[in-house]
Motif scaffolding. Sequence first.
Motif, PDB file in Angstrom:
ATOM      1  N   ILE A   1       1.527  -6.069   5.973  1.00 52.19           N
ATOM      2  CA  ILE A   1       1.204  -5.189   4.899  1.00 52.19           C
ATOM      3  C   ILE A   1       2.385  -4.956   3.743  1.00 52.19           C
ATOM      4  O   ILE A   1       1.966  -4.677   2.785  1.00 52.19           O
ATOM      5  N   PHE A   2       3.665  -5.103   4.380  1.00 54.32           N
ATOM      6  CA  PHE A   2       4.638  -4.727   3.325  1.00 54.32           C
ATOM      7  C   PHE A   2       5.125  -6.320   2.818  1.00 54.32           C
ATOM      8  O   PHE A   2       5.774  -5.836   1.562  1.00 54.32           O
ATOM      9  N   LEU A   3       4.392  -7.208   2.578  1.00 52.80           N
ATOM     10  CA  LEU A   3       4.902  -8.220   1.664  1.00 52.80           C
ATOM     11  C   LEU A   3       4.250  -8.198   0.396  1.00 52.80           C
ATOM     12  O   LEU A   3       3.125  -7.573   0.387  1.00 52.80           O
ATOM     13  N   MET A   4       4.576  -8.670  -0.683  1.00 50.01           N
ATOM     14  CA  MET A   4       3.863  -8.852  -1.956  1.00 50.01           C
ATOM     15  C   MET A   4       2.662  -9.486  -1.920  1.00 50.01           C
ATOM     16  O   MET A   4       2.342 -10.471  -1.181  1.00 50.01           O
ATOM     17  N   PHE A   5       1.713  -8.750  -2.671  1.00 53.66           N
ATOM     18  CA  PHE A   5       0.159  -9.079  -3.218  1.00 53.66           C
ATOM     19  C   PHE A   5      -0.581  -9.534  -1.654  1.00 53.66           C
ATOM     20  O   PHE A   5      -1.452 -10.189  -1.463  1.00 53.66           O
ATOM     21  N   GLN A   6      -0.270  -8.805  -0.478  1.00 48.62           N
ATOM     22  CA  GLN A   6      -1.078  -8.938   0.649  1.00 48.62           C
ATOM     23  C   GLN A   6      -1.882  -7.506   0.700  1.00 48.62           C
ATOM     24  O   GLN A   6      -1.416  -6.240   0.705  1.00 48.62           O
ATOM     25  N   THR A   7      -3.230  -7.915   0.903  1.00 44.74           N
ATOM     26  CA  THR A   7      -4.110  -6.901   1.144  1.00 44.74           C
ATOM     27  C   THR A   7      -4.981  -7.236   2.170  1.00 44.74           C
ATOM     28  O   THR A   7      -5.102  -8.551   2.804  1.00 44.74           O
ATOM     29  N   LEU A   8      -5.533  -6.268   3.149  1.00 43.84           N
ATOM     30  CA  LEU A   8      -6.317  -6.593   4.239  1.00 43.84           C
ATOM     31  C   LEU A   8      -7.841  -6.454   3.917  1.00 43.84           C
ATOM     32  O   LEU A   8      -8.765  -6.645   4.912  1.00 43.84           O
ATOM     33  N   ARG A   9      -8.106  -6.341   2.636  1.00 46.21           N
ATOM     34  CA  ARG A   9      -9.770  -6.132   2.210  1.00 46.21           C
ATOM     35  C   ARG A   9     -10.022  -7.307   1.354  1.00 46.21           C
ATOM     36  O   ARG A   9      -9.017  -7.938   0.442  1.00 46.21           O
ATOM     37  N   ASP A  10     -11.084  -7.644   1.286  1.00 47.08           N
ATOM     38  CA  ASP A  10     -11.627  -8.833   0.226  1.00 47.08           C
ATOM     39  C   ASP A  10     -11.417  -7.949  -1.249  1.00 47.08           C
ATOM     40  O   ASP A  10     -11.573  -6.845  -1.557  1.00 47.08           O
ATOM     41  N   ARG A  11     -10.962  -8.914  -2.234  1.00 43.20           N
ATOM     42  CA  ARG A  11     -10.610  -8.544  -3.518  1.00 43.20           C
ATOM     43  C   ARG A  11     -11.857  -8.086  -4.208  1.00 43.20           C
ATOM     44  O   ARG A  11     -11.871  -7.282  -5.120  1.00 43.20           O
ATOM     45  N   ASN A  12     -12.998  -8.573  -3.707  1.00 44.20           N
ATOM     46  CA  ASN A  12     -14.221  -8.154  -4.141  1.00 44.20           C
ATOM     47  C   ASN A  12     -14.682  -6.703  -3.785  1.00 44.20           C
ATOM     48  O   ASN A  12     -15.637  -5.985  -4.521  1.00 44.20           O
TER      49      ASN A  12
END
Length: 490
Positions: free
Chosen positions: A434-445
């Motif tokens: 989660i601390f990396l760039m452009f990383q998310t745990l949920r769908d962009r939509n």
Amino acid sequence: MGFAIAAGVLLLTALVSFRTIRQLTIHTRSVENTYQVLQEAEELTSQVREAERRVRGYLLTNDVDYLQDYPSSEQQVEKSFVHLRQLMVDNPVQTQRLDSMRLLVRQQFRNMQTLITPQTALTPPVTRTILDTGRQTMRAIRGLFNRLKASELQLLTLRNRQQNIYETIAPITIIVSAVLAILIALWLFFKISRELTANEQLQQQLTHGNQETSRRIEIVEHLAEQVLGGDYKVKIKDKEKDSLGNLANLLNRMTQKLDESFGALENRNKELDQFAYVASHDLKAPLRGVTTIVKWIEEELSGELSPQMRQYLDMMKGRLARLEDLINGLLAYARIGRTEQKIEPVDVAELVREVTDLVVPPEFTVAVSGTLPTFLADRLSLQQVFTNLFSNAVKYHHQGAGTITVRCQETKKEYEFSVADDGPGIAAEYHEKIFLMFQTLRDRNTAESTGIGLSIVKKIIDEQKGTMRVSSEVGHGTAFIFTWPKLPSQ
């Protein structure tokens, strides 16, 4: 080498003396033990004979005064056997004789008890038989005693001989050790005197060499101070072909490389500043134009738009907003560590209230557990950290409302802050991701997120020489724990 030899010889003589004295002590105790065995055996036999004499006196005179001290005789004899066995525990042959003697003595006491028991009706023939048995038992006891005594006397002779040997060796060993110590000390004194004379001459040479070396080291220190001050064009003039000369040459090359590197770095910083200007103006302008066009379409063609088209326009606005947030996030990430910090007293409790008013919706509750400190820090950097953490807690909450809890624990050199929520939690395998760039745990939509917020937080904390970690389990909320130094980092 001389001290090593001396120490070795003294250690050896000390060990020999110690062992000699220790053996002398052991053999002395053995002799004392043998004397105690002989004395205790004599007393034991005397007690048995005395008990027998009292019984015979009673049988001849029928005078109960003879039996006055008889009841305690058997107990004393048993105590003597116990003591003897302890003294002879290391001699199995003598212990076996003692056990045999103990059985006979117990048998003798049983016979004597039969003779003096008033309720026992004994005929003269039975009495004579018991007395004859007692005499035979006493002869057997005396026989065992004599063998035990003879063995102890033989052992005593051997132990006395060994004791005499070590009594002779012990003083000789101590005297020899003392003589060796004196001889070694004299030899070392002679050697050290010669060495001291040679060392005085060497010291004079070293003093001159040290003065010259100190002068050259001061030149190197002066260069280091100038480099720390930002002067990378300084050079050292040292033509000596030794280690310091080589060091001076390396430092000259280093300052040249530093001058070139910092010049290149300054150009890169200028390019980054130019990029930031372009990104903040030239890139955002088209985005704002597209956003404006989408609004015009919604306003002017509102009656002609189908539900599907409205959904597409909403998705377009979300993507445009995320793209603008992405540009802002990249700019914020690039500026971290490159802008001058403004150090001022920061009331963290007040700062948390301000961030709450800015980014936390009314349906969420921000609770402060304990007290929050006031200390010197870069207010803008700390505000960015709390802003991103609060925004994440709200954005990724699985319900429409929730609670954010802020805590602080003071340590010796830093403050440890914790921002915890009651959201869905994060699985352990994603704690580092989660601390990396452009990383998310949920769908962009599902959620328009850039994936830069926590990266910005991590970089700010790293710039402050702090640490950051996450504590979370799925279904049990998430807590971000970070440390902030009490003294501002340079």
